[in-house]
Enzyme design. Structure first.
Site, PDB file in Angstrom:
ATOM      1  N   LEU A 520       0.820  -1.210   0.000  1.00 16.78           N
ATOM      2  CA  LEU A 520       0.000   0.000   0.000  1.00 16.78           C
ATOM      3  C   LEU A 520       0.851   1.256   0.000  1.00 16.78           C
ATOM      4  O   LEU A 520       0.437   2.304  -0.445  1.00 16.78           O
ATOM      5  CB  LEU A 520      -0.905   0.023   1.236  1.00 16.78           C
ATOM      6  CG  LEU A 520      -1.971  -1.066   1.310  1.00 16.78           C
ATOM      7  CD1 LEU A 520      -2.565  -1.111   2.692  1.00 16.78           C
ATOM      8  CD2 LEU A 520      -3.050  -0.803   0.289  1.00 16.78           C
ATOM      9  N   GLY A 524       8.697   5.617   6.655  1.00 11.06           N
ATOM     10  CA  GLY A 524      10.081   5.718   7.079  1.00 11.06           C
ATOM     11  C   GLY A 524      10.569   4.472   7.768  1.00 11.06           C
ATOM     12  O   GLY A 524      11.743   4.164   7.749  1.00 11.06           O
ATOM     13  N   PRO A 527       7.565  -0.813   4.875  1.00  9.47           N
ATOM     14  CA  PRO A 527       6.419  -0.815   3.971  1.00  9.47           C
ATOM     15  C   PRO A 527       5.122  -1.239   4.669  1.00  9.47           C
ATOM     16  O   PRO A 527       5.152  -1.861   5.722  1.00  9.47           O
ATOM     17  CB  PRO A 527       6.819  -1.834   2.915  1.00  9.47           C
ATOM     18  CG  PRO A 527       7.763  -2.747   3.611  1.00  9.47           C
ATOM     19  CD  PRO A 527       8.463  -1.952   4.657  1.00  9.47           C
ATOM     20  N   LYS A 542       1.895  -3.394   8.806  1.00 11.00           N
ATOM     21  CA  LYS A 542       3.095  -2.561   8.734  1.00 11.00           C
ATOM     22  C   LYS A 542       4.280  -3.409   9.154  1.00 11.00           C
ATOM     23  O   LYS A 542       4.343  -3.888  10.280  1.00 11.00           O
ATOM     24  CB  LYS A 542       2.929  -1.355   9.656  1.00 11.00           C
ATOM     25  CG  LYS A 542       4.106  -0.425   9.659  1.00 11.00           C
ATOM     26  CD  LYS A 542       3.674   0.965  10.054  1.00 11.00           C
ATOM     27  CE  LYS A 542       4.419   1.456  11.273  1.00 11.00           C
ATOM     28  NZ  LYS A 542       3.883   2.697  11.799  1.00 11.00           N
ATOM     29  N   ASP A 639       2.858  14.029  15.544  1.00 16.11           N
ATOM     30  CA  ASP A 639       3.031  14.000  14.092  1.00 16.11           C
ATOM     31  C   ASP A 639       1.687  14.002  13.380  1.00 16.11           C
ATOM     32  O   ASP A 639       1.441  13.214  12.484  1.00 16.11           O
ATOM     33  CB  ASP A 639       3.865  12.791  13.686  1.00 16.11           C
ATOM     34  CG  ASP A 639       4.396  12.931  12.266  1.00 16.11           C
ATOM     35  OD1 ASP A 639       4.456  14.072  11.775  1.00 16.11           O
ATOM     36  OD2 ASP A 639       4.729  11.911  11.651  1.00 16.11           O
TER      37      ASP A 639
END
Ligand SMILES: *[C@@H]1O[C@H](CO)[C@@H](O)[C@H](O)[C@H]1NC(C)=O
Ligand SMILES: *[C@@H]1O[C@H](CO)[C@@H](O)[C@H](O)[C@H]1NC(C)=O
Ligand SMILES: *[C@@H]1O[C@H](CO)[C@@H](O)[C@H](O)[C@H]1NC(C)=O
Ligand SMILES: *[C@@H]1O[C@H](CO)[C@@H](O)[C@H](O)[C@H]1NC(C)=O
Ligand SMILES: *[C@@H]1O[C@H](CO)[C@@H](O)[C@H](O)[C@H]1NC(C)=O
Ligand SMILES: *[C@@H]1O[C@H](CO)[C@@H](O)[C@H](O)[C@H]1NC(C)=O
Ligand SMILES: *[C@@H]1O[C@H](CO)[C@@H](O)[C@H](O)[C@H]1NC(C)=O
Ligand SMILES: *[C@@H]1O[C@H](CO)[C@@H](O)[C@H](O)[C@H]1NC(C)=O
Length: 832
Positions: A520, A524, A527, A542, A639
């Site tokens: 997808l 950082g 993937p 993830k 973030d």
């Protein structure tokens, strides 16, 4: 308007200092007269540099000794006597005329009328207009600078037309004529500032990475006051965000010696200072170490060859003539078959070499490397956040290795230079060094823990950095809970959160062995894949990359946090997997991508009508409120950004990516960190500058996000041709001019409740105020968004439109030594 003729007798008697405010066809300036800016900051008139007898027309600071000239009109044609006139000439241009009416200099623009006037602004800009002061600008001195770059001036480079603004130094201290040094932006997709000596490069700023020039890592410290660069595809514009009228007059000055100096006149102390100049180090000189040489200011030798290279001529190199540079020891072998081809060597913390190519549309470092590996003439590559993929084909010139800051570059070397005996030797050295460092760190940790304990008992430290090391203890201390820490209990799940542990086998099967088809995106830390469990449930997986050093910490952080959070506006963690080297997080799958892919993509923008956007805003606000207040722990996300807001099938927003989040204790309100992580454009000033964060830092990010949702434009990369430097600045201007409706996304059409939209803008502006204390809390944000009353507090000026006030920078000492502002935050579903 005063009559010049009537003044003449006086002039004769008192040939000094008569100041006027405009130059018109009937009111020129003669020797002894000057033009003053309204706030008496700048003054224009005739002057002679130091002991020279030549007369020039120039602009200088009005009340600053010694006379500091920032602009000169007739630099090439000085007046030899005092008969000169600076006037509007017959064709409407500004001109310097000598006693016999000969034109020594003219503004040389095409004017439709000879009825023009010139005024001098407080910025130092001399502006020529037709008629009164409201008509459009015919000519301005800011477009034709001499050797000084003043705040609000624009240094432009237009890739399409090849036009750019150039500063040219004086020839000498007393000679304003064109010197050999020029300064300008390079005409290149990745802009950088260059100083040329004639046609040779003399100094280079390094590429602009969206925040700073890579060659000037110390710029992070002057981030708010320094130059800012605004780019769009074709036009690059650099502007000083400084305001000229506050505590000091500042300018960048290209001295006749080729040195760029920033000079400040402090209005209170009445003194000059030079806070910055380039060329204070030897490595500043362009290409000192030649091709493939690396300049190290603090090294035992200033120039060294890159690994795998040797001096071209050893005799010259050893005698200190490095200009020949270095050459490869082993030729490249481009056939990459059988794994015996070339490889890449990492050199960290450098000023990127000159002459880079920019690879459009390469989304991550791996793709960048593959791209380079495939192409035999590519000899180096780098992936820099804020720029993207760069590669190099020719000689690598002008590389400096910094003791802190800088970026990583990957140099193509023959296999034999990477592995082999030399490699072994290097590995042994590295191992020894690493071991040494580990021992030192362990000792330091033990010592620190010991001293911290001591201090704790004396001073009662209020907060603890939530590091991996402290995590378990920290959580227990905070919650008095029985929740077990995943790390500690190692599978003893009886007491811990109900977090399923998946088998690696199962996840591999669900994602078809992590096939590219299921990928997808790439963040950082690794993937993200789509997967399907045997029972048909869709999941997002993830997979943390094995190499990411930060991975483990972020991983545990995220697992710990999310497993405890349950809210409809937070993305739900279904489980995790730690097996051998694999660290995997399993989330609920979001069929829609990140908010950014709707908001900033012209083809999707219209999907989000106002009602949907407002629901998204509310959802994000509630999710944040839950994090800040309602969950058992107080969590700062750190973030928040559009790509971290995922949308489910019904376009409900879900906040994702807690890799950066921090847990706060009950009464802690402010934490300072040495490691600044986050995304430029969403970071509050106190966080970006000083590493201090609190829930108000999230509020700031929320404000930016809110304004982005209303305007449909990114804060970073926002470009407004006239005034503003950022979306925030733009919104602030429109707010002051009461033209807020202009900023609303045109994709919304006409159908939206105006009051609701305006309320959102108002709340957004309140959230992005410069000082954390002025910003509302998330609970009042939620309240304001839902209330009908529109008379909230008036917002003060947002951050990042003006320089910071002195008081704030005083109250907080700069604590963080190295600021690594990464854009490497994991965008879960959406690969940029
Ligand atoms: C401006 O132009 C008009 C004619 O176009 C002329 O009569 C007049 O003298 C000019 N003024 C000056 C100051 O040159
Ligand atoms: C210039 O514009 C301002 C506002 O737009 C107006 O107040 C002023 O009267 C105008 N000046 C002239 C000379 O027309
Ligand atoms: C600039 O270039 C000229 C001629 O190319 C040279 O003589 C001079 O030394 C250079 N100046 C500096 C400071 O390097
Ligand atoms: C330095 O070396 C280059 C060739 O590598 C040569 O052209 C140049 O003259 C040398 N300079 C000095 C000062 O010796
Ligand atoms: C390049 O690699 C090929 C295959 O790996 C090998 O046969 C060849 O000898 C290499 N050439 C050089 C110059 O190293
Ligand atoms: C290979 O790399 C060189 C240097 O970076 C570049 O000029 C060239 O266009 C590249 N070729 C291809 C096919 O990408
Ligand atoms: C923590 O738990 C213990 C035992 O359950 C209890 O006695 C104590 O009061 C709790 N402390 C807090 C701060 O809740
Ligand atoms: C952990 O599991 C072991 C057996 O696997 C059990 O003896 C122990 O009591 C458990 N610990 C806790 C804190 O429940």
């Amino acid at each position: 308007m005063r009559n010049v003729k009537a003044l003449l007798p006086f002039l004769f008697l008192f040939p000094s200092c008569t100041a006027i405010s405009t130059i018109t066809p009937t009111q020129p300036i003669k020797e002894g007269q000057t033009l003053l800016s309204p706030g008496e900051v700048f003054e224009l008139g005739f002057f002679s540099p130091r002991t020279s007898t030549n007369r020039y027309v120039g602009i200088w600071y009005h009340s600053v000794p010694p006379q500091t000239v920032v602009w000169v009109a007739n630099r090439e044609n000085p007046l030899k006597d005092s008969s000169g006139v600076f006037a509007v000439s017959g064709d409407g241009n500004l001109a310097v005329l000598d006693g016999r009416g000969k034109t020594l200099w003219s503004s040389g623009t095409s004017t439709a009328s000879n009825d023009t006037t010139a005024t001098l602004e407080d910025t130092g800009n001399l502006i020529l207009r037709i008629g009164d002061s409201n008509s459009s600008i015919l000519w301005e001195s800011f477009d034709h600078p001499t050797d000084s770059f003043l705040p609000l001036m624009k240094l432009r480079a237009d890739l399409k037309t090849g036009k750019r603004t150039i500063l040219t130094s004086w020839k000498g201290e007393e000679d304003p004529s064109l010197g050999s040094f020029t300064l300008g932006l390079e005409l290149h997709m990745i802009p950088q500032v260059l100083v040329w000596n004639g046609s040779a490069r003399y100094w280079r700023s390094g590429q602009w990475n969206g925040r700073i020039f890579i060659g000037m890592p110390y710029m992070y410290n002057v981030y708010l006051n320094g130059p800012n660069l605004v780019t769009d595809e074709e036009k690059k514009t650099i502007v000083y965000t400084y305001s000229y009228y506050t505590e000091e007059y500042t300018r960048l000055w290209l001295e006749w010696s080729g040195v760029i100096k920033r000079t400040n006149w402090n209005l209170q102390k009445k003194e000059w200072s030079i806070p910055w100049m380039h060329m204070r180090t030897r490595c500043g000189l362009y290409g000192l170490c030649g091709p493939f040489g690396i300049c190290k200011e603090l090294g035992s030798r200033i120039c060294v060859c890159m690994q795998g290279f040797q001096p071209k001529s050893i005799a010259e190199w050893n005698s200190g003539n490095w200009s020949g540079g270095c050459v490869r020891k082993a030729q490249l072998n481009c056939s990459n078959e059988g794994g015996k081809g070339d490889g890449f060597l990492t050199i960290g913390g450098v000023k990127m070499p000159d002459f880079s190519d920019w690879k459009r549309g390469v989304s991550d470092g791996k793709a960048c490397e593959d791209d380079c590996l495939k192409n035999c003439s590519c000899i180096a590559h780098a992936f820099v956040s804020g720029i993207g993929c760069m590669n190099w084909g020719g000689d690598l010139m002008d590389i400096e290795e910094f003791s802190s800051g800088g970026e990583n570059i990957y140099i193509r070397l023959a296999d034999s230079e990477l592995g082999g005996k030399r490699g072994l030797k290097a590995i042994i050295i590295v191992v020894i060094v690493v071991l040494g460092v580990v021992i030192i760190v362990v000792c330091a940790c033990i010592y620190r823990r010991w001293t911290t304990k001591q201090r704790d008992s004396v001073r009662k430290i209020k907060w603890q950095e939530m590091t991996l090391f402290h995590m378990g203890r920290n959580l227990d201390a905070l919650g008095n809970s029985s929740d077990a820490d995943i790390r500690r209990d190692g599978g003893n799940q009886t007491q811990g959160p109900e977090l399923p542990i998946f088998e690696f086998r199962m996840i591999a099967k669900a994602t078809q062995h992590f096939s590219d088809a299921n990928k997808l995106g790439e963040g950082g830390f690794g993937p993200v894949y789509k997967g399907k469990l045997p029972d048909g449930q869709e999941i997002a997986v993830k997979r943390l990359s094995k190499t990411s050093g930060q991975g483990l910490q972020e991983f545990k952080n995220e697992v710990m946090l999310i497993s405890k959070l349950q809210h409809r506006n937070l993305v739900r963690l279904l489980g995790c997997c730690i097996e051998r080297e694999e660290k995997i997080l399993v989330y609920e799958y979001m069929p829609n991508k990140g908010l950014d892919s709707f908001l900033f993509d012209p083809s999707h923008q219209s999907v989000l009508d106002w009602a949907k956007r407002f629901r998204i805003v509310e959802g994000i606000a509630r999710g944040l409120l839950y994090l800040h207040r309602d969950s058992r722990l107080k969590i700062i996300h750190r973030d928040l950004k559009a790509s971290n807001i995922l949308l489910d099938g019904d376009l409900n927003p879900k906040i994702s990516d807690f890799g950066m989040a921090r847990i706060f204790g009950g009464d802690e309100n402010l934490v300072r960190t040495n490691r600044v992580v986050g995304t430029y454009g969403y970071m509050s000033p106190e966080y970006a500058m000083e590493g201090r964060f609190s829930e108000k830092s999230d509020v700031f990010s929320f404000g930016v996000l809110l304004l982005e949702i209303v305007s449909g434009k990114r804060n970073t990369g926002f470009y407004h041709h006239e005034h503003s430097l950022s979306l925030l600045g733009h919104v602030w201007r429109l707010w002051n001019e009461n033209k807020m409706l202009e900023m609303i996304d045109t994709a919304l059409g006409e159908s939206f409740p105006q009051s609701e939209v305006l309320r959102c803008i108002h709340v957004g502006l309140l959230c992005v105020q410069q000082f954390a204390t002025d910003r509302p809390t998330m609970s009042s944000v939620v309240f304001m968004l839902d209330s009908d009353i529109a008379n909230f507090r008036k917002p003060k000026q947002p951050a990042f439109t003006e320089r910071r006030s002195q008081s704030e920078s005083d109250s907080s000492e700069r604590s963080h030594k190295k600021c690594s502002v990464n854009e490497v935050t994991v965008t879960m579903i959406h690969g940029r």
